[in-house]
Design a protein around this motif. Structure first.
Motif, PDB file in Angstrom:
ATOM      1  N   ILE A 110      48.689  23.037  45.461  1.00 26.82           N
ATOM      2  CA  ILE A 110      48.866  21.600  45.685  1.00 26.82           C
ATOM      3  C   ILE A 110      48.747  21.335  47.185  1.00 26.82           C
ATOM      4  N   TYR A 111      47.909  20.379  47.563  1.00 26.94           N
ATOM      5  CA  TYR A 111      47.690  20.065  48.978  1.00 26.94           C
ATOM      6  C   TYR A 111      48.038  18.603  49.260  1.00 26.94           C
ATOM      7  N   GLN A 112      48.643  18.372  50.418  1.00 25.39           N
ATOM      8  CA  GLN A 112      48.892  17.020  50.904  1.00 25.39           C
ATOM      9  C   GLN A 112      47.880  16.738  52.020  1.00 25.39           C
ATOM     10  N   SER A 113      47.108  15.683  51.838  1.00 29.03           N
ATOM     11  CA  SER A 113      46.093  15.303  52.826  1.00 29.03           C
ATOM     12  C   SER A 113      46.517  14.015  53.514  1.00 29.03           C
ATOM     13  N   LYS A 114      46.449  14.009  54.842  1.00 27.89           N
ATOM     14  CA  LYS A 114      46.843  12.825  55.606  1.00 27.89           C
ATOM     15  C   LYS A 114      45.841  12.586  56.727  1.00 27.89           C
ATOM     16  N   THR A 115      45.340  11.357  56.802  1.00 26.06           N
ATOM     17  CA  THR A 115      44.398  10.961  57.854  1.00 26.06           C
ATOM     18  C   THR A 115      45.029   9.864  58.693  1.00 26.06           C
ATOM     19  N   THR A 116      44.992  10.031  59.999  1.00 27.54           N
ATOM     20  CA  THR A 116      45.518   8.999  60.900  1.00 27.54           C
ATOM     21  C   THR A 116      44.368   8.106  61.362  1.00 27.54           C
ATOM     22  N   VAL A 117      44.688   6.859  61.650  1.00 23.75           N
ATOM     23  CA  VAL A 117      43.687   5.890  62.090  1.00 23.75           C
ATOM     24  C   VAL A 117      44.152   5.239  63.379  1.00 23.75           C
ATOM     25  N   ASP A 118      43.269   5.203  64.359  1.00 24.39           N
ATOM     26  CA  ASP A 118      43.532   4.494  65.607  1.00 24.39           C
ATOM     27  C   ASP A 118      43.081   3.048  65.408  1.00 24.39           C
ATOM     28  N   MET A 170      36.044   8.536  57.843  1.00 24.05           N
ATOM     29  CA  MET A 170      37.376   9.003  58.211  1.00 24.05           C
ATOM     30  C   MET A 170      37.390   9.551  59.637  1.00 24.05           C
ATOM     31  N   ASN A 171      36.229   9.951  60.141  1.00 23.02           N
ATOM     32  CA  ASN A 171      36.152  10.462  61.509  1.00 23.02           C
ATOM     33  C   ASN A 171      35.513   9.456  62.469  1.00 23.02           C
ATOM     34  N   MET A 172      35.403   8.223  62.023  1.00 19.86           N
ATOM     35  CA  MET A 172      34.793   7.196  62.870  1.00 19.86           C
ATOM     36  C   MET A 172      35.644   6.940  64.116  1.00 19.86           C
ATOM     37  N   ARG A 173      34.974   6.637  65.221  1.00 21.83           N
ATOM     38  CA  ARG A 173      35.663   6.389  66.483  1.00 21.83           C
ATOM     39  C   ARG A 173      34.879   5.357  67.291  1.00 21.83           C
ATOM     40  N   ASN A 177      42.902  21.545  59.712  1.00 27.64           N
ATOM     41  CA  ASN A 177      42.946  20.406  60.636  1.00 27.64           C
ATOM     42  C   ASN A 177      41.509  20.096  61.022  1.00 27.64           C
ATOM     43  N   ALA A 178      41.047  18.905  60.627  1.00 25.21           N
ATOM     44  CA  ALA A 178      39.656  18.513  60.861  1.00 25.21           C
ATOM     45  C   ALA A 178      39.619  17.078  61.352  1.00 25.21           C
ATOM     46  N   GLY A 179      39.368  16.904  62.652  1.00 23.14           N
ATOM     47  CA  GLY A 179      39.352  15.558  63.213  1.00 23.14           C
ATOM     48  C   GLY A 179      40.696  14.887  63.063  1.00 23.14           C
ATOM     49  N   ARG A 180      40.725  13.749  62.389  1.00 24.66           N
ATOM     50  CA  ARG A 180      41.974  13.001  62.202  1.00 24.66           C
ATOM     51  C   ARG A 180      42.688  13.375  60.904  1.00 24.66           C
ATOM     52  N   THR A 181      42.145  14.357  60.176  1.00 20.92           N
ATOM     53  CA  THR A 181      42.701  14.712  58.870  1.00 20.92           C
ATOM     54  C   THR A 181      43.381  16.080  58.895  1.00 20.92           C
ATOM     55  N   THR A 182      44.576  16.138  58.293  1.00 16.45           N
ATOM     56  CA  THR A 182      45.294  17.395  58.104  1.00 16.45           C
ATOM     57  C   THR A 182      45.519  17.594  56.611  1.00 16.45           C
ATOM     58  N   ILE A 183      45.176  18.784  56.127  1.00 12.53           N
ATOM     59  CA  ILE A 183      45.379  19.136  54.721  1.00 12.53           C
ATOM     60  C   ILE A 183      46.317  20.339  54.688  1.00 12.53           C
ATOM     61  N   LEU A 184      47.461  20.195  54.028  1.00 10.36           N
ATOM     62  CA  LEU A 184      48.473  21.255  54.039  1.00 10.36           C
ATOM     63  C   LEU A 184      48.916  21.581  52.620  1.00 10.36           C
ATOM     64  N   CYS A 185      48.918  22.867  52.293  1.00 16.41           N
ATOM     65  CA  CYS A 185      49.350  23.326  50.978  1.00 16.41           C
ATOM     66  C   CYS A 185      50.881  23.270  50.888  1.00 16.41           C
ATOM     67  N   SER A 186      51.383  22.679  49.807  1.00 13.27           N
ATOM     68  CA  SER A 186      52.830  22.546  49.638  1.00 13.27           C
ATOM     69  C   SER A 186      53.369  23.403  48.485  1.00 13.27           C
ATOM     70  N   LYS A 187      52.469  23.878  47.615  1.00 20.03           N
ATOM     71  CA  LYS A 187      52.935  24.675  46.474  1.00 20.03           C
ATOM     72  C   LYS A 187      51.790  25.508  45.923  1.00 20.03           C
TER      73      LYS A 187
END
Length: 295
Positions: A30-38, A166-169, A234-244
């Motif tokens: 199971i992965y949690q994916s989170k993208t931040t936006v400026d 998602m990687n737009m700047r 960790n790819a650009g503004r996105t982090t994908i982390l395994c939780s289980k």
């Protein structure tokens, strides 16, 4: 002859056993994916902090997702966890466009270097067929603990898909390019078009953490190719982390290739998106008109 027959039987039994093990072995992560936006990249400099907060909250369902990776030694499926949509989390046609960038169920076959993904775009179903990108991973030697697993760091430079919003700047300042500055100053239309101020980088650096304790070269999304399951990206503004992680669950899930939708290549699908975006820009005021403010 008898000795040869026995050896042949042993070889056949070994091959059969290995095949059976490969078929039976399965894991689920199971992965949690989170993208931040400026928000400043999207006209946020003219917004109040309250407006930024409201828009960020409405985008949360698109930027924070849970995915399930089901894998064996050679194949995997990567699907978003199904959730009930929160009331008021609409967003009209732009939400429909943005949701397409995460896509539907994805299938990887690392042995055949195959990548398939179902993609719904404005009510139309597509099946994007592509080859797995082979990244040149660099082993960094650093370690860290993720849950009960010892993970090792690896980095790679990855080309960014031209439609990866998602990687737009905001475009980099090219103050030394006088010719480009002069051309831009002549074109008042481009100055009024917010999309002209944005760009997708050509490449980004990927940082991955993998564990040899699960010796498969699988990972979330399109990431793979390390001597162990990738637990964090960790790819650009996105982090994908395994939780289980669940190894060899009692109820195994069939790993099968997606088949819904019109089959297209990645290039063909990108062109379909480009055409639709241009259509919407014109519909919403496009090239510097009033509707562009609504955009």
């Amino acid at each position: 002859m008898k000795s040869i027959s026995i050896k042949l039987c042993v070889v056949l039994i070994t091959l059969f056993s290995n095949t059976l093990l490969a078929q039976e072995f399965q894991g689920k992560a199971i992965y949690q994916s989170k993208t931040t936006v400026d928000m400043d990249n999207f006209g946020g400099r003219q917004m109040s902090e309250e407006q930024k907060k409201m828009i960020t909250e409405r985008m949360k369902s698109m930027l924070e997702k849970t995915f399930i990776l089901t894998f064996n030694r050679t194949e995997s499926t990567y699907k978003e966890e199904e959730k009930l949509e929160t009331p008021g989390s609409g967003g009209g046609p732009w939400r429909g466009m943005m949701s397409s960038f995460t896509g539907g169920p994805q299938y990887k076959n690392v042995k055949e270097s195959k990548l398939l993904q179902e993609q719904e775009f404005f009510g139309k179903q597509f099946l994007v067929v592509d080859e797995l990108e082979t990244l040149e991973w660099k082993m960094e030697g650093e370690t860290k603990q993720i849950g009960q697993y010892t993970c090792y760091k690896a980095t790679a430079v990855k080309k960014v898909d031209e439609m990866d919003f998602m990687n737009m700047r905001r475009r980099r300042d090219r103050g030394n390019d006088e010719k480009e500055k002069a051309e831009k100053s002549k074109d008042s239309v481009d100055r009024d078009d917010p999309m002209s101020e944005l760009e997708v980088p050509k490449e980004i650096t990927i940082t991955a953490w993998y564990t040899p304790q699960i010796p498969v070269n699988q990972g979330p999304g399109e990431y793979w190719g390390l001597p162990g399951l990738i637990l964090e990206v960790n790819a650009g503004r996105t982090t994908i982390l395994c939780s289980k992680i669940v190894m060899n669950p009692e109820e195994k899930e069939e790993i099968k290739m997606p088949s819904k939708g019109k089959e297209v290549t990645r290039e063909e699908y990108n062109q379909i998106m480009k055409d639709k975006i241009e259509e919407m820009r014109e519909m919403y005021g496009g090239r510097g008109g009033r509707g562009n403010r609504r955009f």
